[in-house]
Motif scaffolding. Structure first.
Motif, short mmCIF file in Angstrom:
data_model
loop_
_atom_site.label_atom_id
_atom_site.label_comp_id
_atom_site.label_asym_id
_atom_site.label_seq_id
_atom_site.Cartn_x
_atom_site.Cartn_y
_atom_site.Cartn_z
N ARG A 172 -8.25 -14.28 42.45
CA ARG A 172 -8.18 -14.27 40.98
C ARG A 172 -9.46 -13.68 40.39
NH1 ARG A 172 -6.32 -20.00 38.66
NH2 ARG A 172 -6.31 -18.83 36.72
N LYS A 176 -2.77 -27.95 22.39
CA LYS A 176 -2.70 -27.40 23.75
C LYS A 176 -2.02 -26.04 23.84
CE LYS A 176 -4.00 -31.50 25.44
NZ LYS A 176 -5.35 -31.71 25.97
N TYR A 177 -2.41 -25.35 24.89
CA TYR A 177 -1.75 -24.10 25.32
C TYR A 177 -0.87 -24.47 26.51
CZ TYR A 177 -2.26 -20.19 28.80
OH TYR A 177 -2.09 -19.26 29.78
N LYS A 208 3.51 -19.11 28.27
CA LYS A 208 3.02 -17.73 28.12
C LYS A 208 4.13 -16.83 27.61
CE LYS A 208 0.20 -18.53 32.16
NZ LYS A 208 -0.94 -18.04 32.91
N ASN A 263 -1.59 -12.88 30.67
CA ASN A 263 -1.90 -14.26 30.26
C ASN A 263 -1.88 -14.41 28.75
OD1 ASN A 263 -2.20 -16.01 32.34
ND2 ASN A 263 -4.38 -15.69 32.61
N SER A 280 -1.53 -24.81 36.64
CA SER A 280 -1.08 -24.67 35.25
C SER A 280 -0.15 -23.47 35.05
CB SER A 280 -2.28 -24.53 34.32
OG SER A 280 -3.03 -25.71 34.31
N GLY A 281 -0.51 -22.33 35.64
CA GLY A 281 0.30 -21.13 35.42
C GLY A 281 1.73 -21.32 35.89
N MET A 323 3.17 -32.23 24.67
CA MET A 323 3.07 -31.33 25.83
C MET A 323 3.52 -32.04 27.11
SD MET A 323 -0.23 -29.45 27.53
CE MET A 323 -0.96 -30.99 28.08
N ALA A 345 -8.73 -28.91 25.23
CA ALA A 345 -7.87 -28.55 24.09
C ALA A 345 -7.37 -29.80 23.38
CB ALA A 345 -6.69 -27.71 24.58
N ASP A 357 -4.83 -33.40 30.15
CA ASP A 357 -4.37 -32.03 30.44
C ASP A 357 -3.49 -32.01 31.69
OD1 ASP A 357 -5.56 -30.56 28.21
OD2 ASP A 357 -7.36 -31.55 28.95
N MET A 406 3.54 -23.94 33.64
CA MET A 406 3.99 -23.43 32.33
C MET A 406 5.29 -22.65 32.46
SD MET A 406 0.54 -21.91 30.64
CE MET A 406 -1.00 -22.79 30.82
N ARG A 463 -11.51 -19.53 25.51
CA ARG A 463 -12.12 -20.46 24.54
C ARG A 463 -13.54 -20.84 24.94
NH1 ARG A 463 -6.69 -23.75 24.92
NH2 ARG A 463 -7.98 -24.86 26.43
N SER A 504 -7.95 -16.57 33.13
CA SER A 504 -7.31 -17.86 32.89
C SER A 504 -7.23 -18.07 31.38
CB SER A 504 -8.16 -18.97 33.54
OG SER A 504 -7.45 -20.19 33.52
N GLY A 505 -6.05 -18.39 30.90
CA GLY A 505 -5.84 -18.43 29.45
C GLY A 505 -6.87 -19.27 28.71
N SER A 506 -7.16 -20.45 29.25
CA SER A 506 -8.07 -21.36 28.55
C SER A 506 -9.52 -20.87 28.60
CB SER A 506 -7.97 -22.75 29.17
OG SER A 506 -8.20 -22.69 30.56
N SER A 538 -11.15 -23.79 35.70
CA SER A 538 -10.86 -22.36 35.60
C SER A 538 -11.38 -21.81 34.26
CB SER A 538 -9.38 -22.05 35.80
OG SER A 538 -8.61 -22.53 34.73
C1 2P0 Z 1 -5.08 -26.26 27.54
N1 2P0 Z 1 -4.13 -26.25 29.81
O1 2P0 Z 1 -4.81 -25.80 26.42
C2 2P0 Z 1 -3.90 -26.52 28.44
C3 2P0 Z 1 -3.47 -27.94 28.38
C4 2P0 Z 1 -3.65 -27.30 30.65
C5 2P0 Z 1 -2.99 -28.26 29.77
O2 2P0 Z 1 -5.01 -24.26 29.44
O3 2P0 Z 1 -2.38 -19.89 33.86
O4 2P0 Z 1 -5.74 -22.90 33.69
O5 2P0 Z 1 -4.85 -19.67 34.06
O6 2P0 Z 1 -3.72 -19.26 31.88
O7 2P0 Z 1 -5.92 -21.68 31.48
C6 2P0 Z 1 -4.71 -24.80 31.65
O8 2P0 Z 1 -4.26 -23.53 31.77
O9 2P0 Z 1 -3.81 -21.52 32.84
C7 2P0 Z 1 -4.62 -25.09 30.23
P1 2P0 Z 1 -3.68 -20.00 33.18
P2 2P0 Z 1 -5.09 -22.37 32.47
O10 2P0 Z 1 -6.25 -26.51 27.91
#
Ligand code: 2P0
Length: 330
Positions: free
Chosen positions: A69, A15-16, A19, A25, A190-191, A241, A12, A282, A194, A141, A136-138, A104
């Motif tokens: 998961r 960044k995400y 939540k 998610n 990460s979860g 971030m 990213a 990240d 956050m 993408r 997993s949120g990312s 993930s």
């Molecule tokens: C990202 N990260 O946008 C951000 C930047 C880490 C730092 O997305 O809880 O493993 O499974 O949704 O997807 C890592 O978060 O978290 C992440 P969950 P995920 O890439």
């Protein structure tokens, strides 16, 4: 009832981190990423009526946390297929797992594509992105290649919290050099991280409030292929971030000394040597240098000579998750 798929991690640039719903998610903010090509997860899944539980091997070893998961994510696809059959999952990463290299993201993207094929569902990409997000949120993408934008969405059911392609990998060929400074699993996932930031960082509201403007500026920079603008915006968003992470209680400090040295070196390469390169980091200690392909060998050499850099991986931008022939099973 078997299929194999491959997905690559994404990095990213906006960044995400946060939540609005932890069960589905759902991200609080949108994000923008680039999908890699040299790092991959390959996953084979086989549904088998004789199994009483799902089974999972990651790089040849049983992994109960990943299994739990993966099973929850598979339940979403089983429900759509009207089956309760359990599955045997074999998955392999050609890079360190759970160390801030988005394993993930590639893992869940490969899982949903393989399961969709094995169950004969033929769901569209948008739906697969939504299902991967629940793993997993990312991962939402990694269904797409090149530059990808992920919407925060507004609906409570998350149907609009999906990714979509922004610009193809070939339309703006960039390279990514990853400096691996640690292959240890991160201390806080990460979860959980956050949620800690949302509850305790005094900077969290400012992070959320400024996200839409960062995303819009990054999208403009990508559409215009404006490297300098994308570099400035990406480093700003990354450090913002990490300011949120580091101001959480207890603090989330994912960096080590080599992480900081890499960031300084990359800034010097750009500002003193005129290289087209910028960094992003990240939830882990690795540093990703995004650069033009001609600069990649020089960036890789400069990072490789820093103490504490164990390994340097180079990648171009790649395609989204896809089915593979079963002969390429892990
Ligand atoms: C990202 N990260 O946008 C951000 C930047 C880490 C730092 O997305 O809880 O493993 O499974 O949704 O997807 C890592 O978060 O978290 C992440 P969950 P995920 O890439």
């Amino acid at each position: 009832m078997a299929a194999t798929a491959q997905a690559q991690p994404n990095i990213a640039l906006v960044k995400y981190w946060g939540k609005r719903d932890t069960r589905l998610n759902l991200p609080v903010t949108g994000s923008l990423s680039i999908t890699l090509d040299a790092l991959w997860t390959r996953t084979r899944i086989e549904f088998d009526a004789s199994l009483r539980h799902d089974e999972l091997r990651l790089n040849g070893k049983e992994d109960p946390a990943t299994l739990a998961r993966a099973s929850a994510c598979l339940d979403l696809l089983r429900r759509r297929a009207g089956t309760t059959q359990r599955a045997r999952i074999d998955t392999r990463n050609n890079f360190p797992t759970a160390a801030g290299l988005a394993s993930s993201a590639s893992g869940f993207a490969a899982l949903v594509v393989a399961a969709d094929a094995a169950l004969g569902l033929t769901l569209d990409r948008r739906t697969l992105s939504m299902l991967a997000r629940q793993g997993s949120g990312s991962a939402a993408r990694s269904l797409f290649g090149g530059f990808v934008s992920m919407a925060a969405g507004q609906r409570d059911d998350g149907a609009d919290a999906v990714a979509q392609p922004l610009l193809g990998a070939a339309a703006w060929p960039l390279a990514v050099v990853v400096a691996v400074t640690s292959d240890r699993r991160k201390h806080v996932g990460s979860g959980a991280g956050m949620e800690r930031s949302r509850r305790t960082s005094p900077f969290y509201p400012a992070w959320v409030d400024s996200a839409a403007a960062d995303l819009a500026a990054a999208q403009r920079a990508v559409q215009a292929r404006d490297f300098a603008a994308l570099a400035e915006l990406s480093e700003h968003n990354c450090l913002k971030m990490h300011a949120v992470m580091q101001s959480s209680r207890p603090p989330l400090l994912y960096w080590n000394g080599a992480t900081v040295d890499c960031m300084q070196r990359i800034r010097a390469l750009r500002e003193d040597a005129g290289e087209q390169v910028f960094f992003t980091v990240d939830a882990g200690a690795q540093v990703k240098a995004v650069c033009t392909p001609d600069a990649a060998p020089r960036v890789a050499a400069a990072l490789a000579e820093l103490p504490g850099v164990a390994q340097v991986l180079s990648s171009r931008l790649g395609e989204g998750a896809r089915r593979l022939d079963d002969s390429e099973a892990p």
